[in-house]
Design a protein around this motif. Structure first.
Motif, PDB file in Angstrom:
ATOM      1  N   SER A   1     -57.812 126.529  94.172  1.00  0.00           N
ATOM      2  CA  SER A   1     -57.664 126.809  92.860  1.00  0.00           C
ATOM      3  C   SER A   1     -56.434 125.315  92.520  1.00  0.00           C
ATOM      4  N   GLY A   2     -55.844 125.181  93.252  1.00  0.00           N
ATOM      5  CA  GLY A   2     -54.621 124.175  92.901  1.00  0.00           C
ATOM      6  C   GLY A   2     -53.369 124.809  92.519  1.00  0.00           C
ATOM      7  N   PHE A   3     -53.494 126.316  92.282  1.00  0.00           N
ATOM      8  CA  PHE A   3     -52.248 127.028  91.811  1.00  0.00           C
ATOM      9  C   PHE A   3     -51.441 127.315  92.897  1.00  0.00           C
ATOM     10  N   GLU A   4     -49.887 127.123  92.774  1.00  0.00           N
ATOM     11  CA  GLU A   4     -48.852 127.717  93.489  1.00  0.00           C
ATOM     12  C   GLU A   4     -48.422 129.066  92.649  1.00  0.00           C
ATOM     13  N   LEU A   5     -48.409 130.274  93.359  1.00  0.00           N
ATOM     14  CA  LEU A   5     -47.861 131.296  92.771  1.00  0.00           C
ATOM     15  C   LEU A   5     -46.323 131.596  93.185  1.00  0.00           C
ATOM     16  N   TYR A   6     -45.643 131.774  92.022  1.00  0.00           N
ATOM     17  CA  TYR A   6     -44.083 131.943  91.986  1.00  0.00           C
ATOM     18  C   TYR A   6     -43.610 133.428  91.715  1.00  0.00           C
ATOM     19  N   ARG A   7     -42.982 133.960  92.714  1.00  0.00           N
ATOM     20  CA  ARG A   7     -42.414 135.400  92.528  1.00  0.00           C
ATOM     21  C   ARG A   7     -41.519 135.472  91.290  1.00  0.00           C
ATOM     22  N   CYS A   8     -41.767 136.327  90.113  1.00  0.00           N
ATOM     23  CA  CYS A   8     -40.856 136.667  89.146  1.00  0.00           C
ATOM     24  C   CYS A   8     -40.592 138.199  89.145  1.00  0.00           C
ATOM     25  N   ARG A   9     -39.233 138.369  89.143  1.00  0.00           N
ATOM     26  CA  ARG A   9     -38.587 139.898  89.415  1.00  0.00           C
ATOM     27  C   ARG A   9     -37.409 139.840  88.348  1.00  0.00           C
ATOM     28  N   PRO A  10     -37.662 139.890  87.056  1.00  0.00           N
ATOM     29  CA  PRO A  10     -36.683 140.000  85.881  1.00  0.00           C
ATOM     30  C   PRO A  10     -36.084 141.223  86.123  1.00  0.00           C
ATOM     31  N   PHE A  11     -36.200 142.327  86.664  1.00  0.00           N
ATOM     32  CA  PHE A  11     -35.347 143.338  86.976  1.00  0.00           C
ATOM     33  C   PHE A  11     -35.951 144.176  88.099  1.00  0.00           C
ATOM     34  N   ARG A  45     -55.485 142.315  75.871  1.00  0.00           N
ATOM     35  CA  ARG A  45     -55.746 141.892  77.530  1.00  0.00           C
ATOM     36  C   ARG A  45     -56.337 140.609  77.508  1.00  0.00           C
ATOM     37  N   THR A  46     -55.930 139.511  78.073  1.00  0.00           N
ATOM     38  CA  THR A  46     -56.743 138.408  78.096  1.00  0.00           C
ATOM     39  C   THR A  46     -57.124 137.844  79.362  1.00  0.00           C
ATOM     40  N   SER A  47     -58.332 137.259  79.922  1.00  0.00           N
ATOM     41  CA  SER A  47     -58.910 136.860  81.120  1.00  0.00           C
ATOM     42  C   SER A  47     -59.064 135.447  80.982  1.00  0.00           C
ATOM     43  N   HIS A  48     -58.840 134.892  82.134  1.00  0.00           N
ATOM     44  CA  HIS A  48     -59.212 133.378  82.364  1.00  0.00           C
ATOM     45  C   HIS A  48     -59.932 133.004  83.364  1.00  0.00           C
ATOM     46  N   ALA A  49     -60.840 131.874  83.125  1.00  0.00           N
ATOM     47  CA  ALA A  49     -61.515 131.337  84.263  1.00  0.00           C
ATOM     48  C   ALA A  49     -61.150 129.636  84.193  1.00  0.00           C
ATOM     49  N   VAL A  50     -60.641 129.274  85.305  1.00  0.00           N
ATOM     50  CA  VAL A  50     -60.218 127.877  85.572  1.00  0.00           C
ATOM     51  C   VAL A  50     -61.040 127.149  86.678  1.00  0.00           C
ATOM     52  N   VAL A  51     -61.340 126.000  86.492  1.00  0.00           N
ATOM     53  CA  VAL A  51     -62.056 125.043  87.348  1.00  0.00           C
ATOM     54  C   VAL A  51     -61.091 124.426  88.305  1.00  0.00           C
ATOM     55  N   GLY A  52     -61.251 124.508  89.859  1.00  0.00           N
ATOM     56  CA  GLY A  52     -60.388 124.227  90.615  1.00  0.00           C
ATOM     57  C   GLY A  52     -60.604 123.045  91.228  1.00  0.00           C
ATOM     58  N   GLU A  53     -59.832 122.657  92.315  1.00  0.00           N
ATOM     59  CA  GLU A  53     -59.901 121.186  92.815  1.00  0.00           C
ATOM     60  C   GLU A  53     -61.289 120.763  93.363  1.00  0.00           C
ATOM     61  N   ASP A  54     -62.026 121.868  93.873  1.00  0.00           N
ATOM     62  CA  ASP A  54     -63.465 121.443  94.399  1.00  0.00           C
ATOM     63  C   ASP A  54     -64.741 121.549  93.309  1.00  0.00           C
ATOM     64  N   ASP A  55     -63.984 121.734  91.821  1.00  0.00           N
ATOM     65  CA  ASP A  55     -65.204 122.040  91.034  1.00  0.00           C
ATOM     66  C   ASP A  55     -65.632 123.518  91.052  1.00  0.00           C
ATOM     67  N   GLY A  56     -65.071 124.545  91.929  1.00  0.00           N
ATOM     68  CA  GLY A  56     -65.389 125.775  91.824  1.00  0.00           C
ATOM     69  C   GLY A  56     -64.447 126.502  90.685  1.00  0.00           C
ATOM     70  N   VAL A  57     -64.936 127.743  90.294  1.00  0.00           N
ATOM     71  CA  VAL A  57     -64.218 128.382  89.320  1.00  0.00           C
ATOM     72  C   VAL A  57     -63.399 129.543  89.656  1.00  0.00           C
TER      73      VAL A  57
END
Length: 237
Positions: free
Chosen positions: A119-129, A34-46
């Motif tokens: 964050s700059g991220f867009e979330l896309y729904r994934c429903r493989p089944f 299980r891997t966790s992530h921290a990513v810098v956003g558009e306003d330099d926040g994490v």
């Protein structure tokens, strides 16, 4: 080797580090990685994505900046989202279609759009089944892709020559549509280290070869993935 180690961690391992983020592993001896992530956003926040807590991790997070929020991207990745949110006094974002995850959070914020804060991220729904739902996160300004469960790099996911493999049950009908038009410069996953070399080609190979390598995946990972699914349904992964 346990699929998921639920004991309190005493340390953590940095798996990935790049200019605008890092990924860490809390229990290196678990098969699920299980891997966790921290990513810098558009306003330099994490922004923390599906994080698991560990003693001392905040010191590494501070090298990136101040934490602005936590994002939950899978019904089975609530993990320690609220622990981090309380410690940093920030909100937890959870898309409304992740009903299982939302029910485990005290006060999740459901974005009015697919965009998550700064964050700059867009979330896309994934429903493989039916019964499976997760949020694939992508942001255009640095072409970072995060996939919580459908794709992974740990040995639980990959077979043969694969660097990036698809979850066994998803190989029957690979969810290509959610990745259509994406050309990532890095791929982060919820289980295993990220892909930083030839990520677009690696993604294409994972999608194109998923069904063809299904028999090999059944032989190699079938039993372990059944154990992983049972463990995820019973707790948090």
């Amino acid at each position: 080797m346990p699929i998921y180690d639920r004991s309190s961690p005493s340390e953590y391992e940095i798996l990935d580090r790049w200019d605008s983020g890092l990924g860490w592993l809390v229990h290196p001896n678990e098969a699920g990685h299980r891997t966790s992530h921290a990513v810098v956003g558009e306003d330099d926040g994490v922004w923390l994505i599906d994080p698991i807590d560990a003693p001392g991790i905040d010191e590494d997070l501070l090298t990136l900046g101040d934490v602005r929020g936590v994002i939950v991207c899978s019904n089975y990745h609530v993990r320690d989202a609220e622990v981090f949110a309380a410690r940093h006094n920030v909100p937890v974002y959870c898309p409304p279609w992740l009903s299982r995850a939302a029910s485990q959070l005290d006060e999740p914020i459901e974005p009015e759009t697919n965009s998550v804060g700064t964050s700059g991220f867009e979330l896309y729904r994934c429903r493989p089944f039916p019964g499976w739902s997760e949020a694939v996160a992508y942001r255009e300004f640095d072409e970072t892709l995060y996939v919580p469960d459908v794709l992974g790099t740990s040995s639980l996911f990959t077979v043969s020559e694969e660097q990036l493999g698809m979850y066994l049950l998803c190989r029957f009908a690979p969810p290509r549509g959610v990745f259509e038009g994406l050309s990532p410069q890095r791929i982060l996953v919820g289980h295993g280290p990220g892909i930083f070399e030839s990520p677009s080609a690696t993604l294409k190979s994972a999608l194109d070869g998923a069904r063809r390598r299904l028999p090999a995946a059944l032989r190699t990972n079938g039993w372990e993935q059944l154990r992983a699914l049972t463990a995820a349904l019973g707790d948090r992964s």
